[in-house]
Design an enzyme around this catalytic site. Sequence first.
Site, short mmCIF file in Angstrom:
data_model
loop_
_atom_site.label_atom_id
_atom_site.label_comp_id
_atom_site.label_asym_id
_atom_site.label_seq_id
_atom_site.Cartn_x
_atom_site.Cartn_y
_atom_site.Cartn_z
N GLY A 27 -53.12 27.55 -19.47
CA GLY A 27 -53.56 26.86 -20.59
C GLY A 27 -52.95 27.72 -21.80
CB SER A 64 -48.32 26.34 -9.40
OG SER A 64 -48.74 27.12 -10.79
CB ALA A 82 -44.59 23.16 -15.07
CB THR A 95 -49.78 19.08 -17.80
OG1 THR A 95 -50.46 19.94 -17.54
CG2 THR A 95 -50.19 17.91 -16.53
CB SER A 96 -47.47 24.17 -18.66
OG SER A 96 -47.07 24.32 -17.33
CB THR A 148 -45.35 31.94 -12.35
OG1 THR A 148 -46.44 32.37 -13.54
CG2 THR A 148 -44.96 33.13 -12.03
CG ASP A 183 -62.60 21.09 -19.14
OD1 ASP A 183 -61.33 21.25 -18.57
OD2 ASP A 183 -62.57 21.45 -20.22
CB SER A 200 -58.03 25.13 -8.09
OG SER A 200 -56.80 25.07 -8.17
CE LYS A 239 -56.28 25.21 -17.32
NZ LYS A 239 -55.78 25.15 -15.89
#
Length: 508
Positions: free
Chosen positions: A184, A210, A212, A214-215, A219, A272, A280, A304
């Site tokens: 977030g 992971s 992206a 939705t970002s 990384t 949320d 997760s 987030k």
Amino acid sequence: MSGMNYCQPAADALRMRRVGIDTYQELVAYMRSDCDICRSEGFEAHSRVEVWRGERHIVATLNVVHFPMIAMHEVGLSEAAWRALGGADGEPVQVRHPAPMQSFSSVRAKIYGHPFTSDGVAAIVRDIVAGRYSNIEMAALITACSGSHLDIDETIGLTDAMVKVGQRLQWRAGMVVDKHCVGGLPGNRTTLLVVPIVAACGLTIPKTSSRAITSPAGTADTMETLAPVTLDIETMRRVVERENGCIAWGGAVSLSPADDLLIRVEHPLDLDSEGLLVASVLSKKIAAGSTHVVIDLPVGPTAKVRSPQAAMALAERLIAVGAALGIAVKPVMTDGSQPVGCGIGPALEARDVLAILQNAAGAPQDLRERALLLAANVLELGGKAQAGQGLALAASVLDSGAAWRKFQAICEAQGGMRVPSQAAYTHPVLSRHRGLVVAVDNRRLASVAKLAGAPKAAAAGIVFHAPIGRRMEIGQPYLTIHAESPGELAYARAYAEAQENLISLQEV
């Protein structure tokens, strides 16, 4: 499956065809409305169908075609379905109704207020990974789990079930450390700094990250601008045994595959769920073989985690679920009020990381300090430093150049170090007002970077020039857009210039 007879091939067969349609991770099949099998089986649009190729099969969502995009005796497959089923154009396949899915009764029960049993949630997760849940059914599951609807026992059961359906890595080291951020926060690319610092100190840190969803960058996306990240298990093991650490894409090693499928549906719903978040995070850490994990919890109005109270509740659950499943968890609450570093987008974030590793003048100090804080906690949790002494050790490793040397060695072991690309087009967005920056909207800044083409265009994104506390003058740039095409630059610029509160200023 309910019985062997259900799986016997039908007399009539269709021919599989790759139609080249990208449905992301959703498995989709396409059949003609006038196809004999489609009509005789009573298939309708959005029916769930099983497609068998020999002993291999998938469950897909059917789209019915009313014009000759595909031939009468063909079944078209989306890119995701094609990869999952394998094979070649023209191979014979059978298409039929899937067996009834018993596990969804547990989802219905949960909707009506009954808690999940461990057996019930395990069956749900197995069916999700087998592809039996449609997006609608997964959305119902996610909604049933949203808010605080999962208690500790249910969260433990869900986490354990998610670990068991994927691969689980084992390492020679008795202690395996890791670090994770709940996300977030644009530009928060601390992993690429923490891993070499910790690995240089002798701890084992096999980091799986992971891409992206939705970002503007995950990384793995940022690391991929510097070195290969799609490593199989044997390559990953070789890198870690040689260098104590790696930074690899987790999707390549099938750790907690149920999580990837749930996230695909969860993000568009924007619901949320503390329990789903914990499952997760920890399912992937446990599957990766970690024994001790530091978790970054950025707290801020557009992060987030929105409040210290929410962060405390999340931290308590992470610790409790981790303890129940044999993993030591140390949450660290950090400032989530604004982006970290200057770059937002894979290559731009990579350049920030390189500047810090090389101790370059002008390197973003906020990213450096956050990475050192997290590395210090990992070193203390892993027993390499006494309480309160981890920060000094981490800083000495970074300042001496040992972290930079270790990072280069990890990149070389993963397949060779690369130079991040540069965007062909840039444009500054100028402040229309004068004042002190008092707030930043993380989500809208991320939207600008995505409109510019990130993360698919690795060099795209934004460079942010206006952290909280900076004095802005009229006409001064508060961000610079980087894009690989004029069209994406124009989209991002139009959006940014239309926003009133990307940054909030206070007159001084």
